[in-house]
Design a protein around this motif. Sequence first.
Motif, PDB file in Angstrom:
ATOM      1  N   VAL A   1       0.039   5.381  30.978  1.00  0.00           N
ATOM      2  CA  VAL A   1      -1.229   4.664  31.054  1.00  0.00           C
ATOM      3  C   VAL A   1      -2.218   5.541  31.814  1.00  0.00           C
ATOM      4  O   VAL A   1      -2.110   5.720  33.023  1.00  0.00           O
ATOM      5  N   ASP A   2      -3.154   6.112  31.074  1.00  0.00           N
ATOM      6  CA  ASP A   2      -4.137   7.026  31.662  1.00  0.00           C
ATOM      7  C   ASP A   2      -5.338   7.100  30.730  1.00  0.00           C
ATOM      8  O   ASP A   2      -5.156   7.158  29.517  1.00  0.00           O
ATOM      9  N   ASP A   3      -6.538   7.100  31.278  1.00  0.00           N
ATOM     10  CA  ASP A   3      -7.741   7.158  30.437  1.00  0.00           C
ATOM     11  C   ASP A   3      -8.124   8.577  30.044  1.00  0.00           C
ATOM     12  O   ASP A   3      -8.986   8.773  29.208  1.00  0.00           O
ATOM     13  N   SER A   4      -7.460   9.567  30.599  1.00  0.00           N
ATOM     14  CA  SER A   4      -7.749  10.965  30.265  1.00  0.00           C
ATOM     15  C   SER A   4      -6.944  11.377  29.038  1.00  0.00           C
ATOM     16  O   SER A   4      -5.698  11.387  29.066  1.00  0.00           O
ATOM     17  N   HIS A   5      -7.638  11.750  27.972  1.00  0.00           N
ATOM     18  CA  HIS A   5      -6.951  12.204  26.766  1.00  0.00           C
ATOM     19  C   HIS A   5      -6.162  13.486  27.026  1.00  0.00           C
ATOM     20  O   HIS A   5      -5.097  13.691  26.441  1.00  0.00           O
TER      21      HIS A   5
ATOM     22  N   ASN B   1      -5.782   2.052  29.528  1.00  0.00           N
ATOM     23  CA  ASN B   1      -6.123   1.265  30.720  1.00  0.00           C
ATOM     24  C   ASN B   1      -5.107   0.136  30.866  1.00  0.00           C
ATOM     25  O   ASN B   1      -4.211  -0.014  30.030  1.00  0.00           O
ATOM     26  N   GLY B   2      -5.253  -0.650  31.915  1.00  0.00           N
ATOM     27  CA  GLY B   2      -4.296  -1.718  32.176  1.00  0.00           C
ATOM     28  C   GLY B   2      -4.234  -2.764  31.086  1.00  0.00           C
ATOM     29  O   GLY B   2      -3.150  -3.248  30.737  1.00  0.00           O
ATOM     30  N   HIS B   3      -5.376  -3.121  30.534  1.00  0.00           N
ATOM     31  CA  HIS B   3      -5.387  -4.128  29.467  1.00  0.00           C
ATOM     32  C   HIS B   3      -4.614  -3.650  28.239  1.00  0.00           C
ATOM     33  O   HIS B   3      -3.820  -4.397  27.670  1.00  0.00           O
ATOM     34  N   SER B   4      -4.855  -2.413  27.819  1.00  0.00           N
ATOM     35  CA  SER B   4      -4.132  -1.911  26.651  1.00  0.00           C
ATOM     36  C   SER B   4      -2.646  -1.721  26.971  1.00  0.00           C
ATOM     37  O   SER B   4      -1.793  -1.881  26.094  1.00  0.00           O
TER      38      SER B   4
ATOM     39  N   MET C   1      -9.348  -2.210  33.583  1.00  0.00           N
ATOM     40  CA  MET C   1      -8.274  -2.664  34.481  1.00  0.00           C
ATOM     41  C   MET C   1      -7.593  -1.426  35.030  1.00  0.00           C
ATOM     42  O   MET C   1      -6.960  -0.680  34.294  1.00  0.00           O
ATOM     43  N   ASP C   2      -7.730  -1.205  36.336  1.00  0.00           N
ATOM     44  CA  ASP C   2      -7.178   0.020  36.922  1.00  0.00           C
ATOM     45  C   ASP C   2      -5.670  -0.099  37.143  1.00  0.00           C
ATOM     46  O   ASP C   2      -5.053  -1.151  36.900  1.00  0.00           O
ATOM     47  N   GLY C   3      -5.091   0.985  37.616  1.00  0.00           N
ATOM     48  CA  GLY C   3      -3.646   1.035  37.808  1.00  0.00           C
ATOM     49  C   GLY C   3      -3.135   0.081  38.865  1.00  0.00           C
ATOM     50  O   GLY C   3      -2.050  -0.484  38.721  1.00  0.00           O
ATOM     51  N   ILE C   4      -3.881  -0.105  39.938  1.00  0.00           N
ATOM     52  CA  ILE C   4      -3.436  -1.022  40.984  1.00  0.00           C
ATOM     53  C   ILE C   4      -3.387  -2.450  40.451  1.00  0.00           C
ATOM     54  O   ILE C   4      -2.406  -3.169  40.678  1.00  0.00           O
ATOM     55  N   ALA C   5      -4.402  -2.869  39.711  1.00  0.00           N
ATOM     56  CA  ALA C   5      -4.393  -4.212  39.121  1.00  0.00           C
ATOM     57  C   ALA C   5      -3.242  -4.350  38.120  1.00  0.00           C
ATOM     58  O   ALA C   5      -2.577  -5.397  38.068  1.00  0.00           O
ATOM     59  N   LEU C   6      -2.991  -3.310  37.345  1.00  0.00           N
ATOM     60  CA  LEU C   6      -1.879  -3.335  36.395  1.00  0.00           C
ATOM     61  C   LEU C   6      -0.551  -3.493  37.126  1.00  0.00           C
ATOM     62  O   LEU C   6       0.276  -4.341  36.772  1.00  0.00           O
ATOM     63  N   ILE C   7      -0.334  -2.696  38.146  1.00  0.00           N
ATOM     64  CA  ILE C   7       0.930  -2.751  38.890  1.00  0.00           C
ATOM     65  C   ILE C   7       1.091  -4.115  39.560  1.00  0.00           C
ATOM     66  O   ILE C   7       2.183  -4.695  39.533  1.00  0.00           O
ATOM     67  N   ARG C   8       0.025  -4.649  40.137  1.00  0.00           N
ATOM     68  CA  ARG C   8       0.101  -5.996  40.736  1.00  0.00           C
ATOM     69  C   ARG C   8       0.510  -7.029  39.692  1.00  0.00           C
ATOM     70  O   ARG C   8       1.338  -7.898  39.956  1.00  0.00           O
ATOM     71  N   THR C   9      -0.087  -6.937  38.505  1.00  0.00           N
ATOM     72  CA  THR C   9       0.242  -7.868  37.429  1.00  0.00           C
ATOM     73  C   THR C   9       1.709  -7.740  37.037  1.00  0.00           C
ATOM     74  O   THR C   9       2.412  -8.749  36.885  1.00  0.00           O
TER      75      THR C   9
END
Length: 127
Positions: free
Chosen positions: A7-11, A33-36, A58-66
């Motif tokens: 999960v990273d936004d950098s191609h 991103n976190g949503h995808s 949705m950043d990585g911290i929000a993803l990990i919390r979820t």
Amino acid sequence: MKTILVVDDSHTTQHLVRRVLQHEGYNVRIASNGHSALACLAEHQPDLLIADLRMPEMDGIALIRTLRSTPCYAQMPIIVLTASPLQRDYTVVQELSVDAFLTKPASSQQLITTIHRILSKLTPTSV
């Protein structure tokens, strides 16, 4: 074959990490991103997740919390791979029980060694 969700936004990061992991024999899925990532997780549960911290929507911290608050994902191994060397980010993700924190640019060998170490803990050994 183990599956890893990156999960990273950098191609560029997506491409490099995918190439390294596929060379090691892993099946790789990509999310930007976190949503995808959550959408991808709904279809296929990977054996390990690699996440950046700074992403749009949705950043990585929000993803990990979820993930940590969702029972079916709470124990999923997570590696943070980020360019953010901030101590507060490190502290937050450690509180969320990530398995490893790597700062970009991490070497291919460092990434592979970390993945092998984490996945070997999950694989039962025969007696």
